[in-house]
Design a protein around this motif. Structure first.
Motif, PDB file in Angstrom:
ATOM      1  N   ASP A  35      -4.673  -6.545  -3.705  1.00 11.81           N
ATOM      2  CA  ASP A  35      -5.703  -5.760  -3.467  1.00 11.81           C
ATOM      3  C   ASP A  35      -5.505  -4.612  -4.660  1.00 11.81           C
ATOM      4  O   ASP A  35      -6.651  -4.332  -5.407  1.00 11.81           O
ATOM      5  CB  ASP A  35      -5.553  -5.151  -2.269  1.00 11.81           C
ATOM      6  N   VAL A  91      -0.218  -5.921   1.132  1.00 13.14           N
ATOM      7  CA  VAL A  91      -1.697  -5.886   1.003  1.00 13.14           C
ATOM      8  C   VAL A  91      -2.268  -7.025  -0.126  1.00 13.14           C
ATOM      9  O   VAL A  91      -3.408  -7.356  -0.638  1.00 13.14           O
ATOM     10  CB  VAL A  91      -2.251  -4.463   0.430  1.00 13.14           C
ATOM     11  N   ASN A 147       0.897  -1.367  -0.014  1.00 11.30           N
ATOM     12  CA  ASN A 147       0.069   0.122   0.035  1.00 11.30           C
ATOM     13  C   ASN A 147       0.907   1.258  -0.123  1.00 11.30           C
ATOM     14  O   ASN A 147       0.513   2.393   0.649  1.00 11.30           O
ATOM     15  CB  ASN A 147      -1.038  -0.048   1.357  1.00 11.30           C
TER      16      ASN A 147
END
Length: 319
Positions: free
Chosen positions: A82, A79, A67
């Protein structure tokens, strides 16, 4: 009386290759120095490639699963997928992919065909051929930013293109707002891109044309072959490897469309000229989403790799 016989010195046995062991030992330091000199010569280029190509690629691959942001007080966290899940549900990404596909489908055949026609024209000996070669190649050595700025003024509502259309049509054809209309923005960029890069691929075609033996053309003429048949049965087969190089090069350049869009339209109007590279740059620097930009870049790398592999397979030399 007994006499002692002195041991005779055995002649040196030549080493493999016809040299004696002593000579081989003397050559080792010289060979080592040559190797060190060679490594020293390639070291600057290797360091630059490592610092500006391989390390950023590895770092971008890793950031795509985090992220990370360009400026953020929060620590970087893993993450997983994602960013890719967000990417494949982002309508802007799919519009950018559609724009790039449209650009490549038009530019690849038109630009390669135009470059081949130009190469055929200047592959003859006549007075002034060097002048035409220079004129055709001149846009290539001009910066794309400069070319984009020049065409930006030409595409204006009161620019040169609209003035020419109005003059030659006696005012019957109204001028268009080329870069602010979603229907004409991408075709305008396509025309600019073909004009700017055709000269580069003309040189590649020209090199391929000059590698074809003139005896083949003489034999074709003796058999009564027309110019079209000479091109079809002599020139085109002789350009087999050249056309593969040209097609792969133009395709990669088309998929990497960025400079023209950044200077002329900034992805507009209504995302009609947004490309994958421009979206990655905008996400990474303007929106400061470094991880999302890395995910876009990784997907773009995979797409280019797959398209190049398919194109290379389709244009392979078949037995």
């Amino acid at each position: 009386m007994t006499t002692t016989q002195l041991p005779s010195r055995r002649p040196a046995v030549p080493a493999p290759g016809g040299t004696t062991p002593a000579a081989a030992r003397r050559k080792r330091p010289r060979h080592l120095r040559e190797q060190l000199s060679g490594w020293g010569m390639i070291a600057p280029a290797a360091v630059l490639l490592l610092a500006f190509v391989f390390l950023p690629a590895i770092l971008g691959f890793g950031l795509a699963f985090t992220n990370a942001r360009l400026i953020s007080p929060r620590p970087v966290e893993f993450v997983g997928m994602d960013n890719f899940a967000r990417l494949f549900t982002d309508p802007t990404f799919w519009r950018a992919l559609l724009n790039v596909s449209y650009f490549a489908v038009v530019v690849v055949p038109v630009q390669s065909g135009l470059a081949l026609a130009m190469a055929l024209l200047i592959n003859k000996k006549f007075r002034g051929v060097n002048f035409f070669r220079t004129v055709y190649f001149l846009p290539v050595v001009t910066s794309m930013v400069v070319v984009s700025l020049l065409w930006l003024f030409m595409y204006r509502k009161d620019g040169l293109i609209n003035e020419l259309l109005s003059t030659f049509s006696f005012g019957l054809i109204p001028g268009a707002d080329w870069l602010n209309d979603p229907a004409t923005a991408m075709p305008a960029i396509i025309a600019l891109s073909i004009w700017q890069a055709a000269g580069f691929h003309m040189i590649i075609w020209l090199a391929g044309l000059q590698s074809i033996s003139g005896e083949l053309y003489e034999a074709a003429q003796l058999d009564g072959a027309s110019r079209w048949h000479q091109f079809r049965y002599v020139t085109w087969p002789g350009l087999k490897h050249t056309r593969t190089l040209v097609l792969v090069t133009i395709t990669i350049q088309a998929l990497g469309l960025f400079d023209q869009v950044s200077v002329m339209t900034q992805g507009g109007p209504l995302d009609s000229t947004t490309t994958i590279i421009y979206e990655a740059v905008r996400s990474g620097f303007k929106q400061q989403e470094t991880s999302y930009a890395s995910a876009i870049s990784l997907v773009f790398f995979v797409l280019v790799l797959l398209i190049s592999a398919v194109q290379r397979y389709l244009t392979r030399e078949k037995d």
